[in-house]
Design a protein around this motif. Structure first.
Motif, mmCIF file in Angstrom:
data_model
loop_
_atom_site.group_PDB
_atom_site.id
_atom_site.type_symbol
_atom_site.label_atom_id
_atom_site.label_comp_id
_atom_site.label_asym_id
_atom_site.label_seq_id
_atom_site.Cartn_x
_atom_site.Cartn_y
_atom_site.Cartn_z
ATOM 1 N N SER A 184 2.151 10.359 2.205
ATOM 2 C CA SER A 184 1.794 9.154 2.955
ATOM 3 C C SER A 184 0.281 9.122 3.150
ATOM 4 O O SER A 184 -0.382 10.160 3.157
ATOM 5 C CB SER A 184 2.518 9.096 4.299
ATOM 6 O OG SER A 184 2.104 10.149 5.130
ATOM 7 N N SER A 232 -2.817 6.346 5.094
ATOM 8 C CA SER A 232 -3.102 5.098 5.804
ATOM 9 C C SER A 232 -4.392 4.486 5.271
ATOM 10 O O SER A 232 -5.273 5.196 4.783
ATOM 11 C CB SER A 232 -3.204 5.328 7.311
ATOM 12 O OG SER A 232 -4.238 6.225 7.602
ATOM 13 N N PRO A 257 6.334 -5.955 0.546
ATOM 14 C CA PRO A 257 6.362 -6.326 1.973
ATOM 15 C C PRO A 257 5.563 -7.599 2.230
ATOM 16 O O PRO A 257 4.887 -8.110 1.341
ATOM 17 C CB PRO A 257 5.697 -5.128 2.645
ATOM 18 C CG PRO A 257 4.741 -4.631 1.622
ATOM 19 C CD PRO A 257 5.400 -4.878 0.281
ATOM 20 N N PHE A 314 2.936 -7.853 4.082
ATOM 21 C CA PHE A 314 1.630 -7.494 4.627
ATOM 22 C C PHE A 314 0.589 -8.505 4.162
ATOM 23 O O PHE A 314 0.731 -9.138 3.132
ATOM 24 C CB PHE A 314 1.192 -6.108 4.151
ATOM 25 C CG PHE A 314 2.112 -4.978 4.515
ATOM 26 C CD1 PHE A 314 2.934 -5.033 5.630
ATOM 27 C CD2 PHE A 314 2.158 -3.841 3.733
ATOM 28 C CE1 PHE A 314 3.776 -3.981 5.956
ATOM 29 C CE2 PHE A 314 2.989 -2.784 4.046
ATOM 30 C CZ PHE A 314 3.803 -2.857 5.157
ATOM 31 N N ASP A 319 -4.615 -5.779 6.502
ATOM 32 C CA ASP A 319 -3.737 -5.112 7.469
ATOM 33 C C ASP A 319 -3.963 -3.615 7.310
ATOM 34 O O ASP A 319 -4.096 -3.109 6.187
ATOM 35 C CB ASP A 319 -2.256 -5.407 7.183
ATOM 36 C CG ASP A 319 -1.795 -6.756 7.709
ATOM 37 O OD1 ASP A 319 -2.524 -7.386 8.507
ATOM 38 O OD2 ASP A 319 -0.684 -7.177 7.314
ATOM 39 N N VAL A 323 -2.318 -0.203 7.272
ATOM 40 C CA VAL A 323 -0.939 0.198 7.043
ATOM 41 C C VAL A 323 -0.833 1.692 6.737
ATOM 42 O O VAL A 323 -1.824 2.333 6.389
ATOM 43 C CB VAL A 323 -0.316 -0.608 5.876
ATOM 44 C CG1 VAL A 323 -0.276 -2.096 6.200
ATOM 45 C CG2 VAL A 323 -1.076 -0.374 4.574
ATOM 46 N N SER A 327 7.089 2.451 0.380
ATOM 47 C CA SER A 327 7.481 1.704 1.574
ATOM 48 C C SER A 327 6.298 1.844 2.523
ATOM 49 O O SER A 327 5.421 2.677 2.318
ATOM 50 C CB SER A 327 8.759 2.271 2.177
ATOM 51 O OG SER A 327 8.572 3.615 2.563
ATOM 52 N N TYR A 354 4.451 0.484 6.658
ATOM 53 C CA TYR A 354 4.484 -0.260 7.914
ATOM 54 C C TYR A 354 3.047 -0.484 8.387
ATOM 55 O O TYR A 354 2.135 0.252 8.024
ATOM 56 C CB TYR A 354 5.323 0.457 8.967
ATOM 57 C CG TYR A 354 4.819 1.831 9.347
ATOM 58 C CD1 TYR A 354 3.906 2.011 10.389
ATOM 59 C CD2 TYR A 354 5.260 2.959 8.667
ATOM 60 C CE1 TYR A 354 3.448 3.266 10.736
ATOM 61 C CE2 TYR A 354 4.805 4.235 8.998
ATOM 62 C CZ TYR A 354 3.907 4.369 10.057
ATOM 63 O OH TYR A 354 3.443 5.618 10.378
ATOM 64 N N ILE A 355 2.895 -1.508 9.217
ATOM 65 C CA ILE A 355 1.592 -1.854 9.787
ATOM 66 C C ILE A 355 1.328 -0.970 11.000
ATOM 67 O O ILE A 355 2.203 -0.789 11.836
ATOM 68 C CB ILE A 355 1.543 -3.344 10.181
ATOM 69 C CG1 ILE A 355 1.709 -4.221 8.950
ATOM 70 C CG2 ILE A 355 0.241 -3.668 10.908
ATOM 71 C CD1 ILE A 355 1.827 -5.709 9.263
ATOM 72 N N LYS A 364 -0.256 -0.525 14.515
ATOM 73 C CA LYS A 364 -0.597 -1.470 15.591
ATOM 74 C C LYS A 364 -1.468 -0.813 16.615
ATOM 75 O O LYS A 364 -1.494 0.322 16.817
ATOM 76 C CB LYS A 364 0.674 -1.992 16.249
ATOM 77 C CG LYS A 364 1.519 -2.710 15.224
ATOM 78 C CD LYS A 364 2.299 -3.803 15.825
ATOM 79 C CE LYS A 364 3.114 -4.422 14.711
ATOM 80 N NZ LYS A 364 3.352 -5.730 14.724
#
Length: 136
Positions: free
Chosen positions: A54, A56, A99, A101, A105, A107, A131, A133-134, A136
């Motif tokens: 992963s 970011s 997605p 997005f 963004d 992510v 996969s 996600y944002i 926040k």
């Protein structure tokens, strides 16, 4: 020394510093009659090929058809294509299903790591089956 962290489920969490541990030499590509930077990946990154990782960064959809999506260390206004960083500051991402997005963004993307040395139509680092996600 490179620090790569692992979660309890064995997923590797990369940083942009991990990806910056790369060297380049010029290589001539006959099909383009031009020299391109040929990457030499670190042992640590080579050992992660085929593993879930992963990372970011900034989500950038850089093609009008949505066929080329990248994760960037920098936002669109100061990304690799604008001269702010080298090829190691952008990762090609290939989603299982795209997605919703938006560009810039921030992510977190998870995917299977692939290292690309020879196909100049793609980035040096590629994440497949992604996969995300944002943040926040």
């Amino acid at each position: 020394m490179m620090l790569i962290s692992m979660s309890a489920v064995g997923q590797v969490h990369l940083t942009w510093e991990n990806l910056a541990n790369i060297t380049y030499t010029e290589k001539y590509f006959v099909a383009y009659d031009s020299n391109f930077l040929y990457p030499e990946f670190s042992t640590e990154m080579s050992n992660l090929v085929g593993k879930k990782v992963s990372l970011s960064g900034y989500y950038l959809d850089i093609s009008p058809t949505g066929d080329m999506i990248i994760l960037s260390k920098n936002p669109m206004a100061s990304c690799f294509f604008c001269g702010n960083g080298g090829p190691e500051t952008a990762v090609e991402i290939q989603f299982k299903s795209k997605p919703s997005f938006k560009t810039d963004d921030i992510v977190v993307i998870t995917g299977t790591l692939k290292l690309n040395k020879d196909d100049i139509e793609h980035f040096n680092y590629i994440l497949t089956d992604c996969s995300g996600y944002i943040l926040k």
